[in-house]
Design a protein around this motif. Sequence first.
Motif, PDB file in Angstrom:
ATOM      1  N   ASN A 202       0.274   5.440  -0.893  1.00 64.34           N
ATOM      2  CA  ASN A 202      -0.867   5.698  -0.014  1.00 64.34           C
ATOM      3  C   ASN A 202      -0.439   6.058   1.416  1.00 64.34           C
ATOM      4  OD1 ASN A 202      -3.042   4.961  -1.863  1.00 64.34           O
ATOM      5  ND2 ASN A 202      -2.158   2.910  -1.755  1.00 64.34           N
ATOM      6  N   ASP A 203      -1.347   6.745   2.109  1.00 62.30           N
ATOM      7  CA  ASP A 203      -1.148   7.050   3.531  1.00 62.30           C
ATOM      8  C   ASP A 203      -1.686   5.876   4.347  1.00 62.30           C
ATOM      9  OD1 ASP A 203      -1.084   7.967   6.100  1.00 62.30           O
ATOM     10  OD2 ASP A 203      -2.636   9.513   5.810  1.00 62.30           O
TER      11      ASP A 203
ATOM     12  N   THR B 291      -9.193  -3.084   1.656  1.00 61.10           N
ATOM     13  CA  THR B 291      -9.733  -1.742   1.656  1.00 61.10           C
ATOM     14  C   THR B 291     -11.219  -1.824   1.291  1.00 61.10           C
ATOM     15  OG1 THR B 291      -9.167  -1.358  -0.673  1.00 61.10           O
ATOM     16  CG2 THR B 291      -7.530  -0.698   0.945  1.00 61.10           C
TER      17      THR B 291
ATOM     18  N   TYR C  74      -7.807   3.902   1.688  1.00 59.82           N
ATOM     19  CA  TYR C  74      -6.805   4.978   1.633  1.00 59.82           C
ATOM     20  C   TYR C  74      -7.462   6.294   1.237  1.00 59.82           C
ATOM     21  CZ  TYR C  74      -3.443   1.079   1.535  1.00 59.82           C
ATOM     22  OH  TYR C  74      -2.725  -0.059   1.827  1.00 59.82           O
TER      23      TYR C  74
ATOM     24  N   GLY D 131       0.833  -1.213   0.000  1.00 61.65           N
ATOM     25  CA  GLY D 131       0.000   0.000   0.000  1.00 61.65           C
ATOM     26  C   GLY D 131       0.855   1.246   0.000  1.00 61.65           C
TER      27      GLY D 131
END
Length: 226
Positions: free
Chosen positions: A41-42, A158, A187, A36
Motif C-alpha cells: 500500500n501507499d 483504515t 489506502y 501496510g
Amino acid sequence: MIEVPARPYPYSLDPKHTALVVIDMQRDFIEKGGFGDSLGNDVARLEAIIPTVAGLIALFRREGWLVIHTREAHKRDLSDCPPSKIRRGNPSLKIGEEGAMGRLLVRGEPGNQIVDSLAAIDGEIVIDKPGKGMFWTTGLQEMLKARGVTHLVFAGVTTEVCVQTSMREANDRGYECLLVEDATESYFAAFKASAIEMIVAQGGIVGWVAPLAALEAAVLEARADV
Ligand code: C5J
C-alpha cells in the motif's frame, strides 16, 4: 447537548458522556517498513491525515473529554492471532515477522507504537486489539460503561476496515457514533468514500459523519451560549 451539522442529519453530542476513539494510528500502518507497506500500500495517504487527527485530539483534550487510542496488536507468541489472519493478503512480510520497525503487528515493537505526534498522554486509554473491531477481547465495553460513555466520535485508519468494523460494533451496542470524515483514511480512496456512504445510508444505519471543522464550530458555539 451540542448539535453538530452532520450527515445524514445533525448529530447531538452529550459532552459528559462522549469519548473520542482514535483507531490504529500506529507506525505499522502509517510508515514505510510497516505492515501496510508490506501489503503493497501507499502509506503516504494515511500519513496525510495526522494533522487533522491531531486537531481532533487537541479539541477533546481542551474540553477535558475522554480520549481512547487503539492499536492492532498481537501477543508476542501470536496466540491471539488466528492462523487464517497470518496467511492472508500475500504480504512481503507476515504478521509476527521481523520488519524494519520490529515484528509486524506485535505488542511492544517500535512499529506497533502510535505515531509520536498523536501519542497518548496520561489519563487516556490505550487498547491493544487483536481483531479489526475494538471490542473483541479488549474489555473496552466495560471501561466505557464504567465511565458512563454513550457517544463515540471516531477517527483513524483504515476507514473501511478497523474504523468501520469498530463503529458498526459500537452501533450494535447502542452507542451514538460520529465519524470525523477528514480524520480517517484508507489506502484506497474509493473504499473510504464507499464506507462513508454505507455508514450514513438508510438514515444513518451505522451513524453520522461530519468534518472536523463542523465539530469544532459546534463546540465553540455551545461554549459561547454558556
Ligand atoms: C487493517 C486497520 N487495515 N487498522 N487494519 O488491517 O484497518
